[in-house]
Motif scaffolding. Sequence first.
Motif, PDB file in Angstrom:
ATOM      1  N   PRO A   1      46.821  -8.825 -43.221  1.00  0.00           N
ATOM      2  CA  PRO A   1      47.065  -7.394 -43.008  1.00  0.00           C
ATOM      3  C   PRO A   1      46.243  -6.840 -41.852  1.00  0.00           C
ATOM      4  N   VAL A   2      46.839  -5.925 -41.098  1.00  0.00           N
ATOM      5  CA  VAL A   2      46.111  -5.294 -39.991  1.00  0.00           C
ATOM      6  C   VAL A   2      45.281  -4.144 -40.577  1.00  0.00           C
ATOM      7  N   PRO A   3      43.951  -4.196 -40.438  1.00  0.00           N
ATOM      8  CA  PRO A   3      43.112  -3.148 -41.042  1.00  0.00           C
ATOM      9  C   PRO A   3      43.358  -1.782 -40.399  1.00  0.00           C
ATOM     10  N   PRO A   4      43.279  -0.696 -41.187  1.00  0.00           N
ATOM     11  CA  PRO A   4      43.465   0.632 -40.627  1.00  0.00           C
ATOM     12  C   PRO A   4      42.361   0.970 -39.629  1.00  0.00           C
ATOM     13  N   VAL A   5      42.741   1.680 -38.574  1.00  0.00           N
ATOM     14  CA  VAL A   5      41.763   2.099 -37.571  1.00  0.00           C
ATOM     15  C   VAL A   5      41.028   3.326 -38.092  1.00  0.00           C
ATOM     16  N   VAL A   6      39.699   3.293 -38.043  1.00  0.00           N
ATOM     17  CA  VAL A   6      38.919   4.477 -38.399  1.00  0.00           C
ATOM     18  C   VAL A   6      37.999   4.810 -37.227  1.00  0.00           C
ATOM     19  N   GLU A   7      37.829   6.091 -36.971  1.00  0.00           N
ATOM     20  CA  GLU A   7      36.892   6.502 -35.921  1.00  0.00           C
ATOM     21  C   GLU A   7      35.531   6.650 -36.559  1.00  0.00           C
ATOM     22  N   ALA A   8      34.548   5.941 -36.016  1.00  0.00           N
ATOM     23  CA  ALA A   8      33.215   5.955 -36.622  1.00  0.00           C
ATOM     24  C   ALA A   8      32.158   5.884 -35.534  1.00  0.00           C
ATOM     25  N   VAL A   9      31.176   6.756 -35.656  1.00  0.00           N
ATOM     26  CA  VAL A   9      30.074   6.731 -34.698  1.00  0.00           C
ATOM     27  C   VAL A   9      28.734   6.695 -35.431  1.00  0.00           C
ATOM     28  N   GLY A  10      28.789   6.399 -36.737  1.00  0.00           N
ATOM     29  CA  GLY A  10      27.569   6.438 -37.536  1.00  0.00           C
ATOM     30  C   GLY A  10      26.858   5.107 -37.589  1.00  0.00           C
ATOM     31  N   GLY A  11      25.875   5.044 -38.505  1.00  0.00           N
ATOM     32  CA  GLY A  11      25.211   3.787 -38.810  1.00  0.00           C
ATOM     33  C   GLY A  11      24.022   3.446 -37.946  1.00  0.00           C
ATOM     34  N   PHE A  12      23.761   4.199 -36.874  1.00  0.00           N
ATOM     35  CA  PHE A  12      22.642   3.850 -35.988  1.00  0.00           C
ATOM     36  C   PHE A  12      21.306   4.064 -36.694  1.00  0.00           C
ATOM     37  N   MET A  13      20.427   3.081 -36.581  1.00  0.00           N
ATOM     38  CA  MET A  13      19.159   3.115 -37.307  1.00  0.00           C
ATOM     39  C   MET A  13      18.013   2.629 -36.435  1.00  0.00           C
ATOM     40  N   GLU A  14      16.838   3.168 -36.718  1.00  0.00           N
ATOM     41  CA  GLU A  14      15.599   2.633 -36.143  1.00  0.00           C
ATOM     42  C   GLU A  14      14.986   1.741 -37.215  1.00  0.00           C
ATOM     43  N   PRO A  15      14.186   0.726 -36.813  1.00  0.00           N
ATOM     44  CA  PRO A  15      13.625  -0.172 -37.825  1.00  0.00           C
ATOM     45  C   PRO A  15      12.705   0.549 -38.807  1.00  0.00           C
ATOM     46  N   PRO A  16      12.917   0.347 -40.115  1.00  0.00           N
ATOM     47  CA  PRO A  16      11.982   0.912 -41.093  1.00  0.00           C
ATOM     48  C   PRO A  16      10.641   0.173 -41.042  1.00  0.00           C
ATOM     49  N   SER A  17       9.640   0.701 -41.716  1.00  0.00           N
ATOM     50  CA  SER A  17       8.273   0.171 -41.569  1.00  0.00           C
ATOM     51  C   SER A  17       8.125  -1.275 -42.026  1.00  0.00           C
ATOM     52  N   ASP A  18       8.966  -1.732 -42.963  1.00  0.00           N
ATOM     53  CA  ASP A  18       8.822  -3.118 -43.434  1.00  0.00           C
ATOM     54  C   ASP A  18       9.743  -4.098 -42.698  1.00  0.00           C
ATOM     55  N   ALA A  19      10.343  -3.640 -41.596  1.00  0.00           N
ATOM     56  CA  ALA A  19      11.254  -4.520 -40.859  1.00  0.00           C
ATOM     57  C   ALA A  19      10.481  -5.502 -39.982  1.00  0.00           C
ATOM     58  N   PHE A  20      11.080  -6.651 -39.756  1.00  0.00           N
ATOM     59  CA  PHE A  20      10.556  -7.624 -38.794  1.00  0.00           C
ATOM     60  C   PHE A  20      11.453  -7.508 -37.568  1.00  0.00           C
ATOM     61  N   VAL A  21      10.850  -7.040 -36.467  1.00  0.00           N
ATOM     62  CA  VAL A  21      11.655  -6.772 -35.272  1.00  0.00           C
ATOM     63  C   VAL A  21      11.877  -8.065 -34.486  1.00  0.00           C
ATOM     64  N   LEU A  22      13.140  -8.404 -34.259  1.00  0.00           N
ATOM     65  CA  LEU A  22      13.492  -9.633 -33.545  1.00  0.00           C
ATOM     66  C   LEU A  22      13.693  -9.388 -32.054  1.00  0.00           C
ATOM     67  N   PHE A  23      14.084  -8.155 -31.721  1.00  0.00           N
ATOM     68  CA  PHE A  23      14.251  -7.813 -30.304  1.00  0.00           C
ATOM     69  C   PHE A  23      14.074  -6.311 -30.134  1.00  0.00           C
ATOM     70  N   ASP A  24      13.010  -5.953 -29.374  1.00  0.00           N
ATOM     71  CA  ASP A  24      12.743  -4.523 -29.170  1.00  0.00           C
ATOM     72  C   ASP A  24      13.090  -4.094 -27.754  1.00  0.00           C
ATOM     73  N   GLY A  25      13.756  -4.984 -27.028  1.00  0.00           N
ATOM     74  CA  GLY A  25      14.207  -4.606 -25.687  1.00  0.00           C
ATOM     75  C   GLY A  25      13.319  -5.091 -24.569  1.00  0.00           C
ATOM     76  N   THR A  26      12.209  -5.785 -24.947  1.00  0.00           N
ATOM     77  CA  THR A  26      11.278  -6.163 -23.877  1.00  0.00           C
ATOM     78  C   THR A  26      11.298  -7.653 -23.507  1.00  0.00           C
ATOM     79  N   ASP A  27      11.376  -8.539 -24.488  1.00  0.00           N
ATOM     80  CA  ASP A  27      11.302  -9.972 -24.134  1.00  0.00           C
ATOM     81  C   ASP A  27      12.008 -10.862 -25.161  1.00  0.00           C
ATOM     82  N   PHE A  28      12.059 -12.157 -24.811  1.00  0.00           N
ATOM     83  CA  PHE A  28      12.748 -13.135 -25.670  1.00  0.00           C
ATOM     84  C   PHE A  28      11.754 -13.952 -26.503  1.00  0.00           C
ATOM     85  N   SER A  29      10.563 -13.380 -26.763  1.00  0.00           N
ATOM     86  CA  SER A  29       9.529 -14.169 -27.445  1.00  0.00           C
ATOM     87  C   SER A  29       9.959 -14.647 -28.838  1.00  0.00           C
ATOM     88  N   ASN A  30      10.896 -13.970 -29.470  1.00  0.00           N
ATOM     89  CA  ASN A  30      11.345 -14.406 -30.804  1.00  0.00           C
ATOM     90  C   ASN A  30      12.608 -15.267 -30.756  1.00  0.00           C
TER      91      ASN A  30
END
Length: 267
Positions: free
Chosen positions: A49-78
Amino acid sequence: MPPAIILEYTLMKSLHFLISLFVLFFFTLFSAVAQDREWVPEDTEFYTPVPPVVEAVGGFMEPPSDAFVLFDGTDFSNWLPTRTPQVEWTIEDGAMTVTPRTGNIFTRDSFGSIQLYLEWRTPEVIDGDGQGRGNSGVFLQRRYEVQVLDSYQNETYVNGMAASVYKQYVPLANAARPPGEWQNYNIIFEAPEFDETGELVTPAYITVFWNGVLVQNRVEVEGPTRYIGLPEYVAHGEDGIMLQDHGDLVSFRNIWIRKLDESPVWE
Ligand code: MG
């Protein structure tokens, strides 16, 4: 015609007939076996089945305090490369971008069950169509792919569109934003479990929110992602998160995880 020649002619005809039967029999048998064993990619591609198209711009999040950041935009160290001595992808304006044909990259650390958040963007300039348009992917434990693709008005097999569990599960909705726009995935991955003999005890489960919309509701993963043929589990332990180089200039940013194995369990 002398009787001897007639007899010989009849025998020849019969022999010819028998040989034809013989050849036909083995050809049929061979085709059946071949059909049974040889898969082509199209065997596991579905257009409905072809899924229905929905317009969505939500869901954007900043890392919470207990997150392990894999990429913060600066380097490939991880991150580690798969094909080159060093990661050859590029970083610009806080985002990493695939350098085509330099290979997939994966996290230095290995993980079990996780919540994974990331943002991704396909090129603004449309180049190619179907699977050749903004293709990348997020491989959980380097095996189980949640597809990344430009699925904005771009037809392809639906179990290979963005947010599909590639060639296994069609997303519940098409929450695609236009090419060039940032989008996000919030993925809950429950790692599979195997016993000492390598038998599967618990399969993997995947839940995906795409731009804030639930599109995979804890689907039971059938096994590692396969382009050709059916998936089949092979025992493995914790492993990294891998991002795919599929030859397209797809970008990623703001990548972090939370380890679910370390979450409290309320009995
Ligand atoms: Mg892909």
